[in-house]
Enzyme design. Structure first.
Site, PDB file in Angstrom:
ATOM      1  NE  ARG A   1       5.072   0.146   3.809  1.00  0.00           N
ATOM      2  CZ  ARG A   1       4.638   1.362   4.160  1.00  0.00           C
ATOM      3  NH1 ARG A   1       4.084   2.168   3.262  1.00  0.00           N
ATOM      4  NH2 ARG A   1       4.738   1.777   5.414  1.00  0.00           N
TER       5      ARG A   1
ATOM      6  CG  HIS B   1       2.500  -0.331   9.873  1.00  0.00           C
ATOM      7  ND1 HIS B   1       3.847  -0.458   9.648  1.00  0.00           N
ATOM      8  CD2 HIS B   1       2.174   0.915   9.435  1.00  0.00           C
ATOM      9  CE1 HIS B   1       4.306   0.656   9.102  1.00  0.00           C
ATOM     10  NE2 HIS B   1       3.314   1.502   8.967  1.00  0.00           N
TER      11      HIS B   1
ATOM     12  CD  GLN C   1       2.591   4.408  12.376  1.00  0.00           C
ATOM     13  OE1 GLN C   1       3.039   4.569  11.269  1.00  0.00           O
ATOM     14  NE2 GLN C   1       2.503   5.389  13.246  1.00  0.00           N
TER      15      GLN C   1
ATOM     16  CB  CYS D   1      -0.333   5.543  11.171  1.00  0.00           C
ATOM     17  SG  CYS D   1      -1.705   5.281  10.036  1.00  0.00           S
TER      18      CYS D   1
ATOM     19  NE  ARG E   1       6.762   4.251  11.791  1.00  0.00           N
ATOM     20  CZ  ARG E   1       6.473   3.857  10.535  1.00  0.00           C
ATOM     21  NH1 ARG E   1       5.603   4.517   9.815  1.00  0.00           N
ATOM     22  NH2 ARG E   1       7.025   2.769  10.025  1.00  0.00           N
TER      23      ARG E   1
HETATM   24  N1   CP Z   1       2.734   5.508   8.498  1.00  0.00           N
HETATM   25  C1   CP Z   1       3.364   4.994   7.444  1.00  0.00           C
HETATM   26  O1   CP Z   1       3.715   3.829   7.399  1.00  0.00           O
HETATM   27  O2   CP Z   1       3.565   5.874   6.436  1.00  0.00           O
HETATM   28  P1   CP Z   1       4.156   5.528   5.010  1.00  0.00           P
HETATM   29  O3   CP Z   1       3.137   4.686   4.286  1.00  0.00           O
HETATM   30  O4   CP Z   1       4.359   6.867   4.351  1.00  0.00           O
HETATM   31  O5   CP Z   1       5.438   4.787   5.175  1.00  0.00           O
HETATM   32  N1  NVA Z   2      -3.812   1.064   6.985  1.00  0.00           N
HETATM   33  C1  NVA Z   2      -2.933   1.884   6.186  1.00  0.00           C
HETATM   34  C2  NVA Z   2      -1.718   2.250   6.963  1.00  0.00           C
HETATM   35  C3  NVA Z   2      -0.835   3.232   6.263  1.00  0.00           C
HETATM   36  C4  NVA Z   2       0.394   3.566   7.058  1.00  0.00           C
HETATM   37  C5  NVA Z   2      -2.555   1.165   4.914  1.00  0.00           C
HETATM   38  O1  NVA Z   2      -2.238  -0.034   4.972  1.00  0.00           O
HETATM   39  O2  NVA Z   2      -2.566   1.787   3.858  1.00  0.00           O
END
Ligand code: CP
Ligand code: NVA
Length: 324
Positions: free
Chosen positions: A108, A135, A138, A271, A311
């Site tokens: 990430r 993402h 997700q 999400c 997830r």
């Molecule tokens: N939805 C999601 O990616 O959550 P986190 O940021 O907690 O991993």
């Molecule tokens: N758009 C959000 C998604 C979090 C899962 C972010 O990037 O913070």
């Protein structure tokens, strides 16, 4: 006939055909059922997975960790302060080292180019656990959740409400184009995806796919099977909170907004993490910055915790299919 995905990275769903995405979703559903029956085939036994997160995470990190443990893999978290991409060592060198030691990398980060470079030089599957642009894991969980409710993905009418330019919106557009979803992006003009991006992502779209981008809530929501929310300010852009609230204050998903679907059975997806009215002290004191009202978030139509569980099943499917 199973499609061979072994050795592939998942950087964005753009790199996959509809039948390959379908296989990931089907496998996630199968693995979920197997776990419910107490079956743990350990398809990742003797595999070593590296995990590097440059942004915070609850669900994604926990999902990959539980999925790896369920399938018998060893998962090693490498703290970003130890790795220091491009500071202590080049990305290319780090990638080549990790590629010699591990069988897959969960990553990430911020710019998409970094996760792509890691995949290019490591030579092992790299799974994009979120970047500024995409993402993908997700969206696999979201589509599994939709399939569980409706028995299909193609032709589903889905309305995403909020920042139409963020990683989630972009990934939903990619997924919708590939899987034949009728996706509406409800966002103010300044937060709408560019027409050229939508056009590019709709090239070779599947039957049933449609992308509508609009500021008009009635047009976007009418007849929708599902409404989807995300935070107004994504990770890394916290300074923009005031500006985003000004742009999105009329886009909070309330029961009134949900009624514009004209379908009481419409489900609500998010999400997570979500700012809903009572979610944190900050949210309780500032309901105007919350993207969703508690009456919707906590309603029987909300599927947000099914999504969160999914997830894990979809992360497991991706690892098993590409590194198993
Ligand atoms: N939805 C999601 O990616 O959550 P986190 O940021 O907690 O991993
Ligand atoms: N758009 C959000 C998604 C979090 C899962 C972010 O990037 O913070």
């Amino acid at each position: 006939m199973p499609i061979h995905l072994n050795g592939r990275s998942l950087l964005t769903l753009r790199d996959f055909q509809a039948d390959e995405i379908q296989q990931m979703i089907d496998t996630a559903g199968d693995l979920k059922a197997a776990k419910r029956s107490g079956l743990y085939p350990r398809r990742l036994a003797h595999k070593n997975i590296a995990m590097i997160f440059l942004k915070p995470s609850c669900r994604t990190r926990a999902s990959f960790a539980v999925a790896a443990a369920d399938e018998g893999a060893n998962l090693e978290v490498l703290p970003p302060e130890d790795i220091r991409f491009g500071q202590k060592e080049s990305v290319k060198d780090i990638a080549r080292v990790l590629g010699r030691l591990f069988d897959g990398i969960v990553f990430r980060g911020f710019e998409h180019a970094l996760v792509a470079e890691l995949a290019q030089w490591s030579g092992i599957p790299v799974w994009n656990a979120l970047c500024d642009t995409y993402h993908p894991t997700q969206v696999l969980a979201d589509f599994l959740t939709i399939r569980e409710d409706f028995g299909r993905i193609r032709g589903i009418r889905l309305c995403y409400v909020g920042d139409g330019r963020n990683n989630l919106a972009t990934s939903l557009i990619v997924g919708a184009a590939k899987m034949g979803v009728d996706l509406r992006i409800l966002a103010p003009a300044k937060l709408q995806p560019s027409q050229s991006l939508v056009k590019e992502l709709m090239t070779d779209a599947s039957v049933g796919a449609a992308i509508t981008v609009t500021e008009n809530a009635r047009e976007a929501l009418d007849g929708c099977d599902a409404v989807y929310g995300d935070v107004w300010v994504s990770m890394g852009e916290e300074d923009l909170l005031e500006e985003r609230v000004a742009l999105l204050k009329d886009y909070k998903v309330t029961p009134e907004l949900m009624r514009l679907t004209n379908r009481p059975e419409t489900i609500y997806l998010h999400c997570l993490p979500a700012l809903h009215d009572l979610s944190t002290d900050f949210a309780s004191q500032h309901p105007d910055v919350c993207e969703v009202a508690d009456e919707v978030f906590e309603s029987p139509q909300s599927r947000v915790f099914e999504q969160a569980e999914n997830r894990m099943h979809s992360a497991k499917a991706v690892m098993v299919l590409t590194a198993g």
